[in-house]
Design a protein around this motif. Structure first.
Motif, PDB file in Angstrom:
ATOM      1  N   SER A 134       0.922  -0.152  -4.440  1.00  0.00           N
ATOM      2  CA  SER A 134       2.333   0.039  -4.780  1.00  0.00           C
ATOM      3  C   SER A 134       2.858  -1.188  -5.515  1.00  0.00           C
ATOM      4  O   SER A 134       2.723  -2.312  -5.031  1.00  0.00           O
ATOM      5  CB  SER A 134       3.141   0.275  -3.492  1.00  0.00           C
ATOM      6  N   LYS A 160      -7.264  -3.353  -2.566  1.00  0.00           N
ATOM      7  CA  LYS A 160      -6.762  -2.365  -1.613  1.00  0.00           C
ATOM      8  C   LYS A 160      -7.400  -2.572  -0.237  1.00  0.00           C
ATOM      9  O   LYS A 160      -6.724  -2.479   0.792  1.00  0.00           O
ATOM     10  CB  LYS A 160      -7.036  -0.955  -2.133  1.00  0.00           C
ATOM     11  N   GLY A 166      -3.357   3.923  -4.767  1.00  0.00           N
ATOM     12  CA  GLY A 166      -2.822   3.527  -3.468  1.00  0.00           C
ATOM     13  C   GLY A 166      -2.144   2.178  -3.458  1.00  0.00           C
ATOM     14  O   GLY A 166      -1.590   1.770  -2.431  1.00  0.00           O
ATOM     15  N   PHE A 168       0.539   7.521  -1.232  1.00  0.00           N
ATOM     16  CA  PHE A 168      -0.178   8.445  -2.090  1.00  0.00           C
ATOM     17  C   PHE A 168      -1.023   7.660  -3.097  1.00  0.00           C
ATOM     18  O   PHE A 168      -0.855   6.451  -3.261  1.00  0.00           O
ATOM     19  CB  PHE A 168       0.805   9.361  -2.823  1.00  0.00           C
ATOM     20  N   GLY A 169      -1.919   8.377  -3.773  1.00  0.00           N
ATOM     21  CA  GLY A 169      -2.839   7.711  -4.693  1.00  0.00           C
ATOM     22  C   GLY A 169      -2.136   6.948  -5.788  1.00  0.00           C
ATOM     23  O   GLY A 169      -2.315   5.757  -5.955  1.00  0.00           O
ATOM     24  N   LEU A 171       0.848  -1.190   0.000  1.00  0.00           N
ATOM     25  CA  LEU A 171       0.000   0.000   0.000  1.00  0.00           C
ATOM     26  C   LEU A 171       0.882   1.238   0.000  1.00  0.00           C
ATOM     27  O   LEU A 171       1.731   1.398   0.890  1.00  0.00           O
ATOM     28  CB  LEU A 171      -0.918   0.009   1.227  1.00  0.00           C
TER      29      LEU A 171
END
Length: 631
Positions: free
Chosen positions: A506, A609, A504, A498-499, A495
């Protein structure tokens, strides 16, 4: 996972208050709550997706559901004990069913899936008067299945009780009946097996194969008692167990007939044809083929079907939990047969041993992309000089055979063919004592592998007693548990702060897998690690991750709601990996664990997410609990 007593009581009450379902036979009505999936729906949240409402029957147990039009305006409400789905209340275009936002506790809905519904209708045909859509949809399949052929019949066994698979009353005989009389009865009744029962006690099972192989082929006097050719004390199933467990029992033990018990009384018999069709990727018959093989080449050919089996399971919508158990059952069968072939070549083992699977095979969580982790626990009568060469040869034969079947050698050499992992029980006891008492990095890594173990063949008592002793030590070993937590926190969900491009999530920044997410090490392994710590802290002997999480709630390690969230997250992540691998297999590519987020829909990315968020939150809670204990 068993329902909370209050929920079970509420479901039972709702069933008995429903104008139609209350008319089910008392026996069916009493057993039904345990077969239903409970959904705690928060206030204002949607209830079920289109597929669930089309194919499943829901019962409003508590609270109220409200229809909402496309513009958000509320429509009619449904209060407990109304039913929904399966053609009785399904959404028209633009309409959505939600839990009443005015009720703080939301709603509780109990769902009967298609298999449970079909079993109910089979036993109570009058239900078709009220649920015609459920009957017509039974064989239609989903759109996803349309291009891949019909789904495996055994997938409908996930929640179908064994009771629903029994086709007729049991055919029984006293054990003293002659072999000839037993054969005559089987011919008259047109059955392939009979149960030997006397005084209400099950003594054995005789099949047509027993008559051929143990009586006719051996020239046995057919006036002898049939118990002489019977399988004595056969493996059995209870009438309330899911049919899926019968499938696994048949696959793992290479049996095709299982007596069904109602408590201590004989209720009937089920056969392999009752739980699956005879096709090449069916788990029971694939396991049967494995046990027929006499060469390594034959086993390799059988193992090649596992990829197709996983693809078929994914296309049919099997849960990750079920897929893991089915795929692992095939690995168990291959391992067992390799041990049998090895002993046929080398002679019988000079002392008792247990062949033990570790890692994902032990947890019954394998996929088509798995290496091998295993070990041998030898009886303390083992002598290196006298017995060493035999067990080294046997272990090497099996490990090399598994590698030929596609289960690559463990890169860390954690296999029975490595001398260190093929030792007497007393040495294993010392290994575990050191790992618990001195939790240095290597010990923690080994603990993650060898605390997840399960006997595949041999003397299970060699492992069982050892695990009991170890779990007694870990329960109060706070320093050890603190280090296990620290080790578990090294695997973090991806995670970002930032957006970013994927809201979100990674991805890996460089190397061969740049732009992907490692679903195994950054998603599934963190859940496995959490569940392991919960089990060790509670001293519980469960090995499967879902089972460990279920027991963690019972022991108070985490809250029931956290368990519910974590199990849902694990199921979602595991199913995502299985579908990803199935697509690779279909494209002729090697299966891996690296998923590109752009393969997912926006909805799936949000779910991913959310799943990562659940894992991260519970990692933080566990880390805080043991903070300061590590040195």
């Amino acid at each position: 996972m068993p329902h909370a007593p209050a929920d079970t009581e509420a479901v039972t009450h709702a069933l008995r208050q429903h104008p139609v379902l209350s008319q089910l036979d008392d026996e069916i009505l009493a057993a039904l709550p345990a077969q239903l999936r409970l959904d705690h729906v928060p206030a204002g949240a949607p209830v079920g997706d289109a597929d669930t409402l089309a194919r499943h029957l829901g019962l409003v147990v508590r609270g109220r559901l409200v229809w909402h039009a496309a513009d958000g305006s509320p429509g009619p409400a449904l209060a407990a004990p109304a039913w929904i789905g399966a053609g009785v209340h399904t959404p028209a275009d633009g309409w959505m069913l939600q839990a009443d936002g005015q009720v703080d506790n939301g709603a509780l809905v109990a769902w009967a899936d298609a298999a449970t519904l079909a079993a109910l209708i089979e036993r109570q045909p009058w239900l078709q008067l009220f649920l015609p859509a459920a009957t017509s949809a039974e064989g239609s399949g989903s759109a996803e299945n349309a291009g891949t052929g019909a789904a495996d019949p055994h997938l409908n066994l996930m929640r179908t009780p064994v009771r629903a698979l029994i086709k007729r009353a049991p055919i029984t005989l006293p054990p003293s009946t002659t072999i000839r009389a037993a054969a005559q009865l089987m011919r008259e009744q047109r059955v392939s097996s009979v149960l030997l029962v006397e005084g209400g006690h099950l003594y054995g099972l005789v099949t047509d194969r027993d008559l051929r192989n143990r009586a006719v082929a051996e020239g046995l006097d057919t006036t002898r008692p049939v118990i002489d050719i019977a399988t004595v004390a056969p493996l059995t199933m209870q009438i309330t167990q899911p049919g899926f467990e019968a499938l696994l029992m048949m696959a793992r033990h290479n049996i095709h007939h299982v007596p069904v018990m109602d408590g201590d009384a004989v209720a009937g018999m089920i056969t392999a044809t009752d739980v699956t069709e005879q096709h090449s990727t069916s788990a029971v018959f694939l396991a049967g083929d494995i046990h027929k093989q006499t060469t390594l080449d034959g086993l390799v050919a059988c193992a090649a079907k596992v990829r197709g089996l996983q693809r078929h399971l994914a296309a049919a919508g099997a849960s990750a939990y079920a897929t893991g158990h089915i795929v692992t059952a095939i690995t168990d069968a291959l391992t067992t047969r390799l041990l049998q072939l090895g002993e046929a070549q080398l002679g019988p083992a000079p002392v008792d041993y247990a062949w033990v699977a570790a890692g994902s095979q032990a947890r019954s969580e394998q996929t088509a992309k798995s290496d091998q982790d295993n070990c041998m626990i030898l009886d303390d009568a083992y002598d290196e000089v006298t017995h060493g060469a035999y067990f080294k040869a046997l272990a090497t034969f099996v490990c090399d055979g598994l590698a030929a079947c596609g289960y690559i050698h463990c890169p860390g050499e954690m296999m029975a063919m490595t001398d260190k992992w093929r030792q007497p029980r007393r040495v294993w006891a010392e290994y575990f004592r050191k790992w618990v008492d001195t939790p240095e990095p290597m010990a923690l890594m080994l603990t993650c592998v060898f605390f997840d173990v399960r006997t595949i063949a041999g003397q299970a008592a060699l492992l069982d007693g050892l695990r009991t002793d170890v779990l007694r030590r870990t329960k109060d070993a706070k320093l050890f548990l603190a280090h296990m937590v620290g080790n578990a926190l090294t695997h973090q969900p991806p995670l970002g702060m930032f957006g970013g491009l994927f809201g979100g999530l990674s991805t890996i920044r460089s190397g061969e897998h740049k732009g992907t997410i490692d679903l195994k090490h950054n998603g599934i392994v963190p859940v496995i690690d959490l569940a392991r710590v919960y089990a060790l802290a509670a001293g519980h002997d469960a090995v499967n991750t879902h089972d460990r999480l279920a027991h963690a709630a019972e022991s108070g390690e985490i809250s029931p709601q956290s368990v519910h969230d974590l199990r849902d997250a694990l199921e979602f992540l595991s199913a995502l990996r299985i579908r990803h691998q199935a697509r690779q297999i279909a494209a002729g590519q090697p299966a891996d664990n690296y998923l590109r987020p752009d393969e997912l829909s926006n909805f799936e990315r949000e779910q991913l997410k959310d799943a990562f968020g659940v894992v991260k939150q519970l990692q933080e809670v566990l880390g805080q609990r043991y903070q300061g204990l590590r040195r």
